[in-house]
Scaffold this active site. Structure first.
Site, PDB file in Angstrom:
ATOM      1  N   ASP A  11       0.865  -1.180   0.000  1.00 23.35           N
ATOM      2  CA  ASP A  11       0.000   0.000   0.000  1.00 23.35           C
ATOM      3  C   ASP A  11       0.901   1.230   0.000  1.00 23.35           C
ATOM      4  O   ASP A  11       1.672   1.445   0.934  1.00 23.35           O
ATOM      5  CB  ASP A  11      -0.895  -0.022   1.245  1.00 23.35           C
ATOM      6  CG  ASP A  11      -1.943   1.082   1.232  1.00 23.35           C
ATOM      7  OD1 ASP A  11      -1.946   1.892   0.290  1.00 23.35           O
ATOM      8  OD2 ASP A  11      -2.753   1.134   2.179  1.00 23.35           O
ATOM      9  N   GLU A 107      -2.563   0.181  -4.267  1.00 21.10           N
ATOM     10  CA  GLU A 107      -2.322  -1.024  -3.472  1.00 21.10           C
ATOM     11  C   GLU A 107      -2.706  -2.265  -4.259  1.00 21.10           C
ATOM     12  O   GLU A 107      -3.513  -2.215  -5.187  1.00 21.10           O
ATOM     13  CB  GLU A 107      -3.090  -0.974  -2.153  1.00 21.10           C
ATOM     14  CG  GLU A 107      -4.588  -0.868  -2.300  1.00 21.10           C
ATOM     15  CD  GLU A 107      -5.304  -0.820  -0.957  1.00 21.10           C
ATOM     16  OE1 GLU A 107      -5.005  -1.670  -0.089  1.00 21.10           O
ATOM     17  OE2 GLU A 107      -6.176   0.057  -0.774  1.00 21.10           O
TER      18      GLU A 107
END
Length: 424
Positions: A11, A107
Protein backbone atom coordinates in the site's frame (compact mmCIF):
# COMPACT_ATOMS: atom_id res chain seq x y z
CA UNK A 1 6.79 -23.82 9.42
CA UNK A 2 4.97 -24.36 6.10
CA UNK A 3 2.05 -22.24 4.88
CA UNK A 4 -0.73 -23.04 2.45
CA UNK A 5 -0.36 -19.63 0.87
CA UNK A 6 2.16 -16.81 0.78
CA UNK A 7 0.46 -13.45 0.19
CA UNK A 8 2.01 -9.99 0.06
CA UNK A 9 -0.02 -6.78 0.19
CA UNK A 10 1.56 -3.41 -0.54
CA UNK A 11 0.00 0.00 0.00
CA UNK A 12 1.65 3.23 -1.16
CA UNK A 13 1.75 5.86 1.59
CA UNK A 14 0.01 9.25 1.06
CA UNK A 15 0.14 8.33 -2.58
CA UNK A 16 -1.25 11.25 -4.59
CA UNK A 17 0.49 13.81 -2.40
CA UNK A 18 3.76 11.87 -2.50
CA UNK A 19 3.62 11.70 -6.30
CA UNK A 20 3.15 15.46 -6.42
CA UNK A 21 6.05 15.95 -4.01
CA UNK A 22 8.20 13.64 -6.14
CA UNK A 23 7.30 15.62 -9.27
CA UNK A 24 7.88 19.01 -7.64
CA UNK A 25 10.79 19.14 -5.15
CA UNK A 26 9.49 22.48 -3.84
CA UNK A 27 6.58 20.60 -2.26
CA UNK A 28 8.75 18.12 -0.38
CA UNK A 29 8.56 18.36 3.37
CA UNK A 30 5.57 20.75 3.13
CA UNK A 31 1.91 20.14 4.01
CA UNK A 32 0.14 19.37 0.72
CA UNK A 33 -3.51 18.72 -0.06
CA UNK A 34 -4.79 17.20 -3.30
CA UNK A 35 -8.17 18.67 -4.19
CA UNK A 36 -10.81 17.43 -6.60
CA UNK A 37 -11.44 21.09 -7.44
CA UNK A 38 -9.65 24.22 -6.34
CA UNK A 39 -12.83 25.90 -5.08
CA UNK A 40 -12.93 26.66 -1.31
CA UNK A 41 -15.65 24.05 -0.89
CA UNK A 42 -13.76 21.47 -2.91
CA UNK A 43 -12.95 18.14 -1.27
CA UNK A 44 -9.37 17.09 -0.58
CA UNK A 45 -9.02 13.51 -1.79
CA UNK A 46 -5.51 13.08 -0.37
CA UNK A 47 -3.08 14.83 1.95
CA UNK A 48 0.65 14.52 2.55
CA UNK A 49 2.28 13.08 5.66
CA UNK A 50 3.10 16.61 6.79
CA UNK A 51 -0.53 17.72 6.39
CA UNK A 52 -1.84 14.69 8.27
CA UNK A 53 0.44 15.58 11.18
CA UNK A 54 -1.40 18.92 11.41
CA UNK A 55 -4.83 17.27 11.41
CA UNK A 56 -5.59 17.95 7.73
CA UNK A 57 -7.12 14.73 6.46
CA UNK A 58 -8.74 13.21 3.42
CA UNK A 59 -12.35 14.33 2.94
CA UNK A 60 -11.78 17.76 4.46
CA UNK A 61 -12.81 20.83 2.47
CA UNK A 62 -10.08 23.03 1.03
CA UNK A 63 -11.15 26.04 3.09
CA UNK A 64 -11.12 23.99 6.30
CA UNK A 65 -7.59 22.77 5.59
CA UNK A 66 -6.46 26.34 4.93
CA UNK A 67 -8.09 27.43 8.18
CA UNK A 68 -5.97 24.90 10.08
CA UNK A 69 -2.81 25.82 8.21
CA UNK A 70 -2.99 28.89 5.93
CA UNK A 71 0.29 27.95 4.20
CA UNK A 72 -1.14 24.59 3.07
CA UNK A 73 -0.20 24.00 -0.56
CA UNK A 74 -3.32 22.88 -2.43
CA UNK A 75 -2.80 21.07 -5.74
CA UNK A 76 -5.56 20.05 -8.14
CA UNK A 77 -5.78 16.32 -8.80
CA UNK A 78 -3.76 15.14 -11.82
CA UNK A 79 -4.97 11.60 -12.72
CA UNK A 80 -2.61 10.91 -15.68
CA UNK A 81 0.37 11.54 -13.41
CA UNK A 82 -0.87 9.06 -10.80
CA UNK A 83 -1.85 6.41 -13.34
CA UNK A 84 1.52 6.53 -15.09
CA UNK A 85 3.32 6.27 -11.75
CA UNK A 86 1.12 3.32 -10.76
CA UNK A 87 1.92 1.56 -14.02
CA UNK A 88 5.63 1.96 -13.32
CA UNK A 89 5.23 0.55 -9.80
CA UNK A 90 3.10 -2.39 -10.91
CA UNK A 91 5.48 -3.12 -13.77
CA UNK A 92 8.26 -3.64 -11.23
CA UNK A 93 6.13 -6.01 -9.16
CA UNK A 94 5.19 -7.94 -12.31
CA UNK A 95 8.85 -8.95 -12.60
CA UNK A 96 8.50 -10.85 -9.31
CA UNK A 97 5.07 -12.47 -9.81
CA UNK A 98 2.30 -12.71 -12.39
CA UNK A 99 -0.34 -13.35 -9.70
CA UNK A 100 -1.21 -9.73 -8.98
CA UNK A 101 -4.61 -8.41 -7.93
CA UNK A 102 -4.74 -4.60 -8.09
CA UNK A 103 -7.06 -3.50 -5.31
CA UNK A 104 -6.87 0.23 -5.97
CA UNK A 105 -4.60 2.69 -7.73
CA UNK A 106 -2.06 2.50 -4.90
CA UNK A 107 -2.32 -1.02 -3.47
CA UNK A 108 -2.38 -4.65 -4.57
CA UNK A 109 -2.24 -8.27 -3.44
CA UNK A 110 0.49 -10.55 -4.80
CA UNK A 111 0.46 -14.35 -4.45
CA UNK A 112 3.92 -15.90 -4.09
CA UNK A 113 2.65 -19.39 -3.34
CA UNK A 114 4.89 -21.79 -5.23
CA UNK A 115 7.44 -19.08 -6.03
CA UNK A 116 8.77 -18.64 -2.48
CA UNK A 117 9.29 -21.01 0.44
CA UNK A 118 8.40 -18.89 3.47
CA UNK A 119 6.83 -15.67 4.63
CA UNK A 120 10.29 -14.33 5.46
CA UNK A 121 11.42 -14.95 1.89
CA UNK A 122 8.39 -13.04 0.62
CA UNK A 123 9.28 -10.19 2.98
CA UNK A 124 12.75 -10.02 1.43
CA UNK A 125 11.17 -9.82 -2.02
CA UNK A 126 8.98 -7.01 -0.70
CA UNK A 127 12.03 -5.11 0.53
CA UNK A 128 13.73 -5.50 -2.87
CA UNK A 129 10.52 -4.21 -4.49
CA UNK A 130 10.48 -1.21 -2.15
CA UNK A 131 14.10 -0.36 -2.94
CA UNK A 132 13.42 -0.54 -6.67
CA UNK A 133 10.53 1.90 -6.31
CA UNK A 134 12.94 4.23 -4.52
CA UNK A 135 15.58 3.95 -7.24
CA UNK A 136 13.51 3.63 -10.40
CA UNK A 137 10.30 5.56 -9.76
CA UNK A 138 11.01 8.12 -7.07
CA UNK A 139 12.84 8.50 -3.78
CA UNK A 140 9.90 10.36 -2.23
CA UNK A 141 7.56 7.36 -2.64
CA UNK A 142 7.09 4.99 0.30
CA UNK A 143 4.98 1.88 0.74
CA UNK A 144 3.85 -0.29 3.63
CA UNK A 145 3.98 -4.06 3.14
CA UNK A 146 2.12 -6.87 4.86
CA UNK A 147 3.02 -10.55 4.43
CA UNK A 148 0.74 -13.31 5.71
CA UNK A 149 -0.80 -16.69 4.83
CA UNK A 150 -4.14 -15.16 3.76
CA UNK A 151 -5.26 -12.18 1.73
CA UNK A 152 -7.16 -10.58 4.64
CA UNK A 153 -4.28 -10.96 7.08
CA UNK A 154 -1.81 -9.56 4.53
CA UNK A 155 -3.87 -6.38 4.16
CA UNK A 156 -4.35 -6.14 7.91
CA UNK A 157 -0.57 -6.46 8.33
CA UNK A 158 0.15 -3.66 5.85
CA UNK A 159 -2.48 -1.45 7.51
CA UNK A 160 -0.79 -1.77 10.90
CA UNK A 161 2.77 -1.65 9.53
CA UNK A 162 4.81 1.51 10.12
CA UNK A 163 4.77 3.87 7.14
CA UNK A 164 7.42 2.56 4.80
CA UNK A 165 7.76 -0.61 6.90
CA UNK A 166 6.85 -4.30 6.78
CA UNK A 167 4.89 -6.59 9.08
CA UNK A 168 5.17 -10.38 8.68
CA UNK A 169 2.15 -11.95 10.32
CA UNK A 170 2.23 -15.65 11.20
CA UNK A 171 -1.02 -17.34 12.26
CA UNK A 172 0.29 -17.97 15.76
CA UNK A 173 0.90 -14.20 16.14
CA UNK A 174 -2.61 -13.15 15.14
CA UNK A 175 -4.19 -12.95 18.66
CA UNK A 176 -1.45 -10.64 19.95
CA UNK A 177 -1.79 -8.32 16.94
CA UNK A 178 -5.58 -8.19 17.32
CA UNK A 179 -5.53 -7.38 21.03
CA UNK A 180 -7.00 -3.99 21.91
CA UNK A 181 -7.77 -2.97 18.33
CA UNK A 182 -11.31 -1.70 17.67
CA UNK A 183 -13.29 -3.76 15.18
CA UNK A 184 -13.34 -0.93 12.63
CA UNK A 185 -9.59 -1.30 12.15
CA UNK A 186 -10.37 -4.49 10.23
CA UNK A 187 -10.79 -4.41 6.49
CA UNK A 188 -14.48 -4.98 5.70
CA UNK A 189 -16.05 -3.82 8.97
CA UNK A 190 -17.89 -0.51 8.63
CA UNK A 191 -19.85 1.54 11.16
CA UNK A 192 -23.00 -0.48 10.53
CA UNK A 193 -21.33 -3.76 11.39
CA UNK A 194 -19.54 -2.09 14.29
CA UNK A 195 -22.92 -1.37 15.91
CA UNK A 196 -24.13 -4.93 15.33
CA UNK A 197 -20.93 -6.39 16.78
CA UNK A 198 -21.11 -4.08 19.80
CA UNK A 199 -24.63 -5.37 20.44
CA UNK A 200 -23.09 -8.85 20.71
CA UNK A 201 -20.46 -7.66 23.17
CA UNK A 202 -17.69 -7.63 20.54
CA UNK A 203 -15.67 -4.42 20.86
CA UNK A 204 -12.18 -5.44 19.76
CA UNK A 205 -10.78 -7.70 17.07
CA UNK A 206 -9.55 -10.01 19.80
CA UNK A 207 -13.16 -10.29 21.02
CA UNK A 208 -14.16 -11.27 17.49
CA UNK A 209 -11.34 -13.82 17.32
CA UNK A 210 -12.54 -15.55 20.51
CA UNK A 211 -16.28 -15.28 19.87
CA UNK A 212 -18.08 -18.61 19.16
CA UNK A 213 -18.59 -18.83 15.43
CA UNK A 214 -21.99 -20.53 15.75
CA UNK A 215 -23.32 -17.62 17.81
CA UNK A 216 -21.88 -15.16 15.30
CA UNK A 217 -23.58 -16.96 12.42
CA UNK A 218 -26.91 -16.99 14.25
CA UNK A 219 -26.72 -13.21 14.58
CA UNK A 220 -25.14 -12.23 11.25
CA UNK A 221 -25.58 -15.23 8.97
CA UNK A 222 -22.90 -16.00 6.38
CA UNK A 223 -21.33 -12.59 6.94
CA UNK A 224 -20.70 -13.58 10.54
CA UNK A 225 -18.70 -16.60 9.40
CA UNK A 226 -16.71 -14.44 6.97
CA UNK A 227 -15.74 -11.98 9.70
CA UNK A 228 -14.73 -14.80 12.03
CA UNK A 229 -12.79 -16.67 9.33
CA UNK A 230 -10.85 -13.56 8.39
CA UNK A 231 -9.43 -13.00 11.87
CA UNK A 232 -8.80 -16.76 12.27
CA UNK A 233 -6.55 -16.74 9.21
CA UNK A 234 -8.86 -18.88 7.07
CA UNK A 235 -8.57 -18.01 3.38
CA UNK A 236 -11.96 -17.42 1.77
CA UNK A 237 -10.98 -16.26 -1.70
CA UNK A 238 -7.32 -15.86 -2.46
CA UNK A 239 -5.97 -13.38 -4.98
CA UNK A 240 -8.86 -12.53 -7.29
CA UNK A 241 -8.80 -12.53 -11.06
CA UNK A 242 -10.01 -9.41 -12.82
CA UNK A 243 -13.74 -9.52 -13.50
CA UNK A 244 -15.89 -7.58 -15.91
CA UNK A 245 -17.81 -4.68 -14.30
CA UNK A 246 -21.59 -4.69 -14.11
CA UNK A 247 -21.84 -1.06 -15.17
CA UNK A 248 -19.64 1.71 -16.56
CA UNK A 249 -20.43 5.41 -16.46
CA UNK A 250 -19.33 8.91 -15.50
CA UNK A 251 -20.86 11.95 -13.81
CA UNK A 252 -19.84 15.59 -13.53
CA UNK A 253 -20.85 18.49 -11.28
CA UNK A 254 -20.91 21.53 -13.55
CA UNK A 255 -18.63 24.40 -12.58
CA UNK A 256 -20.62 26.79 -14.76
CA UNK A 257 -24.37 27.23 -14.24
CA UNK A 258 -25.95 28.22 -17.53
CA UNK A 259 -28.93 27.67 -19.82
CA UNK A 260 -26.54 27.19 -22.74
CA UNK A 261 -27.36 23.69 -23.98
CA UNK A 262 -24.47 23.81 -26.45
CA UNK A 263 -22.23 23.74 -23.38
CA UNK A 264 -24.31 21.01 -21.71
CA UNK A 265 -24.16 18.87 -24.85
CA UNK A 266 -20.39 19.29 -25.02
CA UNK A 267 -19.93 18.10 -21.43
CA UNK A 268 -22.31 15.19 -21.97
CA UNK A 269 -20.45 14.22 -25.13
CA UNK A 270 -17.20 14.09 -23.18
CA UNK A 271 -18.77 11.88 -20.51
CA UNK A 272 -20.09 9.57 -23.24
CA UNK A 273 -16.66 9.39 -24.88
CA UNK A 274 -15.04 8.45 -21.56
CA UNK A 275 -17.65 5.76 -21.02
CA UNK A 276 -17.34 4.37 -24.54
CA UNK A 277 -13.56 4.29 -24.33
CA UNK A 278 -13.73 2.16 -21.18
CA UNK A 279 -16.20 -0.19 -22.84
CA UNK A 280 -13.82 -0.69 -25.76
CA UNK A 281 -10.83 -1.14 -23.47
CA UNK A 282 -12.64 -3.99 -21.72
CA UNK A 283 -14.03 -5.38 -25.01
CA UNK A 284 -17.59 -4.93 -23.75
CA UNK A 285 -20.76 -3.57 -25.26
CA UNK A 286 -23.71 -2.03 -23.44
CA UNK A 287 -27.29 -3.21 -23.80
CA UNK A 288 -28.69 -0.61 -21.43
CA UNK A 289 -28.14 3.12 -20.87
CA UNK A 290 -29.21 5.72 -18.32
CA UNK A 291 -28.83 9.49 -18.40
CA UNK A 292 -29.39 11.97 -15.60
CA UNK A 293 -29.29 15.73 -15.05
CA UNK A 294 -30.07 18.01 -12.14
CA UNK A 295 -31.19 21.60 -12.36
CA UNK A 296 -32.03 24.60 -10.19
CA UNK A 297 -34.75 27.17 -10.84
CA UNK A 298 -32.34 30.01 -11.66
CA UNK A 299 -28.69 31.00 -11.52
CA UNK A 300 -29.41 32.92 -8.30
CA UNK A 301 -30.55 29.91 -6.31
CA UNK A 302 -27.56 27.64 -6.65
CA UNK A 303 -27.99 26.16 -3.19
CA UNK A 304 -31.67 25.35 -3.70
CA UNK A 305 -32.73 21.76 -3.99
CA UNK A 306 -32.99 21.07 -7.69
CA UNK A 307 -35.06 18.81 -9.87
CA UNK A 308 -33.78 15.57 -11.37
CA UNK A 309 -34.29 14.63 -15.00
CA UNK A 310 -33.58 11.66 -17.21
CA UNK A 311 -34.26 7.98 -17.37
CA UNK A 312 -33.00 4.67 -18.66
CA UNK A 313 -33.70 2.29 -21.50
CA UNK A 314 -32.72 -1.19 -22.57
CA UNK A 315 -31.17 -1.66 -25.99
CA UNK A 316 -31.54 -4.45 -28.51
CA UNK A 317 -28.13 -3.92 -30.10
CA UNK A 318 -24.95 -3.51 -28.10
CA UNK A 319 -23.30 -0.06 -28.09
CA UNK A 320 -19.67 0.98 -27.58
CA UNK A 321 -19.48 4.25 -29.55
CA UNK A 322 -19.50 7.59 -27.74
CA UNK A 323 -21.54 9.38 -30.39
CA UNK A 324 -24.37 6.83 -30.26
CA UNK A 325 -24.39 6.89 -26.46
CA UNK A 326 -24.59 10.69 -26.64
CA UNK A 327 -27.49 10.67 -29.09
CA UNK A 328 -29.52 8.34 -26.89
CA UNK A 329 -28.66 10.20 -23.69
CA UNK A 330 -29.50 13.63 -25.06
CA UNK A 331 -32.77 12.34 -26.51
CA UNK A 332 -33.75 11.29 -22.97
CA UNK A 333 -32.67 14.58 -21.37
CA UNK A 334 -33.49 17.29 -23.92
CA UNK A 335 -37.28 17.45 -23.45
CA UNK A 336 -36.93 17.87 -19.67
CA UNK A 337 -33.95 20.24 -19.37
CA UNK A 338 -34.90 22.84 -21.97
CA UNK A 339 -34.29 26.33 -20.59
CA UNK A 340 -33.00 25.08 -17.23
CA UNK A 341 -29.82 25.89 -15.31
CA UNK A 342 -28.11 22.51 -15.01
CA UNK A 343 -25.85 21.63 -12.09
CA UNK A 344 -25.06 17.99 -12.82
CA UNK A 345 -24.84 15.58 -15.75
CA UNK A 346 -24.36 11.82 -15.72
CA UNK A 347 -24.27 8.93 -18.16
CA UNK A 348 -24.08 5.22 -17.42
CA UNK A 349 -24.26 1.89 -19.19
CA UNK A 350 -25.50 -1.45 -17.87
CA UNK A 351 -26.37 -4.94 -19.09
CA UNK A 352 -22.74 -5.22 -20.19
CA UNK A 353 -21.70 -8.20 -22.28
CA UNK A 354 -18.54 -9.26 -24.10
CA UNK A 355 -18.56 -7.86 -27.60
CA UNK A 356 -20.47 -10.28 -29.83
CA UNK A 357 -19.29 -9.19 -33.26
CA UNK A 358 -22.78 -10.04 -34.55
CA UNK A 359 -23.31 -8.79 -38.11
CA UNK A 360 -26.52 -6.99 -39.02
CA UNK A 361 -28.67 -7.80 -42.02
CA UNK A 362 -28.88 -4.09 -42.83
CA UNK A 363 -25.61 -2.75 -41.38
CA UNK A 364 -25.02 0.89 -40.69
CA UNK A 365 -21.74 2.61 -41.41
CA UNK A 366 -19.08 0.82 -39.36
CA UNK A 367 -17.11 3.28 -37.27
CA UNK A 368 -14.98 0.65 -35.49
CA UNK A 369 -11.90 1.48 -37.55
CA UNK A 370 -12.18 5.18 -36.71
CA UNK A 371 -12.70 4.46 -33.01
CA UNK A 372 -9.72 2.07 -33.02
CA UNK A 373 -7.43 4.76 -34.48
CA UNK A 374 -8.64 7.33 -31.96
CA UNK A 375 -8.07 4.87 -29.10
CA UNK A 376 -4.50 4.18 -30.26
CA UNK A 377 -3.75 7.92 -30.43
CA UNK A 378 -5.12 8.39 -26.91
CA UNK A 379 -3.13 5.44 -25.55
CA UNK A 380 0.08 6.85 -26.95
CA UNK A 381 -0.33 10.60 -26.49
CA UNK A 382 -2.95 10.98 -23.76
CA UNK A 383 -6.71 11.34 -23.48
CA UNK A 384 -8.50 13.80 -25.76
CA UNK A 385 -5.57 14.57 -28.06
CA UNK A 386 -8.28 14.01 -30.67
CA UNK A 387 -11.74 15.37 -29.88
CA UNK A 388 -15.08 15.47 -31.62
CA UNK A 389 -16.24 18.96 -32.54
CA UNK A 390 -19.11 18.70 -30.07
CA UNK A 391 -16.54 18.57 -27.24
CA UNK A 392 -14.93 21.88 -28.19
CA UNK A 393 -14.06 24.22 -25.31
CA UNK A 394 -14.75 21.77 -22.44
CA UNK A 395 -11.13 20.83 -21.68
CA UNK A 396 -11.49 21.97 -18.06
CA UNK A 397 -14.77 20.16 -17.54
CA UNK A 398 -15.37 16.46 -16.82
CA UNK A 399 -11.65 15.88 -16.48
CA UNK A 400 -10.20 12.44 -15.86
CA UNK A 401 -10.74 11.42 -12.26
CA UNK A 402 -9.02 8.88 -10.11
CA UNK A 403 -10.99 5.90 -8.90
CA UNK A 404 -10.02 4.34 -5.57
CA UNK A 405 -10.91 0.77 -6.48
CA UNK A 406 -9.75 -1.46 -9.34
CA UNK A 407 -8.41 1.45 -11.32
CA UNK A 408 -5.64 -0.46 -13.07
CA UNK A 409 -5.75 -3.94 -14.50
CA UNK A 410 -2.94 -6.37 -13.89
CA UNK A 411 -2.73 -7.02 -17.62
CA UNK A 412 -1.95 -3.33 -18.18
CA UNK A 413 1.43 -3.59 -16.52
CA UNK A 414 2.51 -6.82 -18.18
CA UNK A 415 2.63 -5.43 -21.71
CA UNK A 416 6.13 -4.64 -22.89
CA UNK A 417 4.78 -1.82 -25.06
CA UNK A 418 3.10 0.00 -22.18
CA UNK A 419 4.10 3.69 -22.03
CA UNK A 420 7.13 4.17 -19.82
CA UNK A 421 7.24 6.69 -17.00
CA UNK A 422 9.77 9.45 -17.35
CA UNK A 423 11.87 9.86 -14.23
CA UNK A 424 10.65 12.91 -12.28
Amino acid sequence: MSHSRLILHFDMNSYFASVEQQANPKLRGRPVGIAATMAPGGCMIATSREAKALGIVTGMRVKDGLHIYPALKVVEVDPPKYHSTTEAIFRIMAEYSEDIEPYSIDEAFVDFTGDAHSLDEVAKIGEAFRQRIFREVGEWLRCSIGVAPTRWLAKFASDIAPKGGTVVLERRQVPSYLAGRPVTEAWGINKGYERRLHALGIFTLEDLYRYPVTNLMEALGVRGYELWANVQGIELGGVQEERDPKSIGHTHVLRERTRDHTFHRAVLMKLCEKTARELRQKNLEAHGIWAMARSVPSEYTRMAEGASHGGQRKLGDGLREGRKLFQLAWDMLAPEVHGRFLTFLGIGTFRLRPRSGQLKIWPEVNHDAVEAVIDRVHERYGAYMLRWGAMWNVRKHAQERVGFRKTIAASTVLHDNSPRLARF
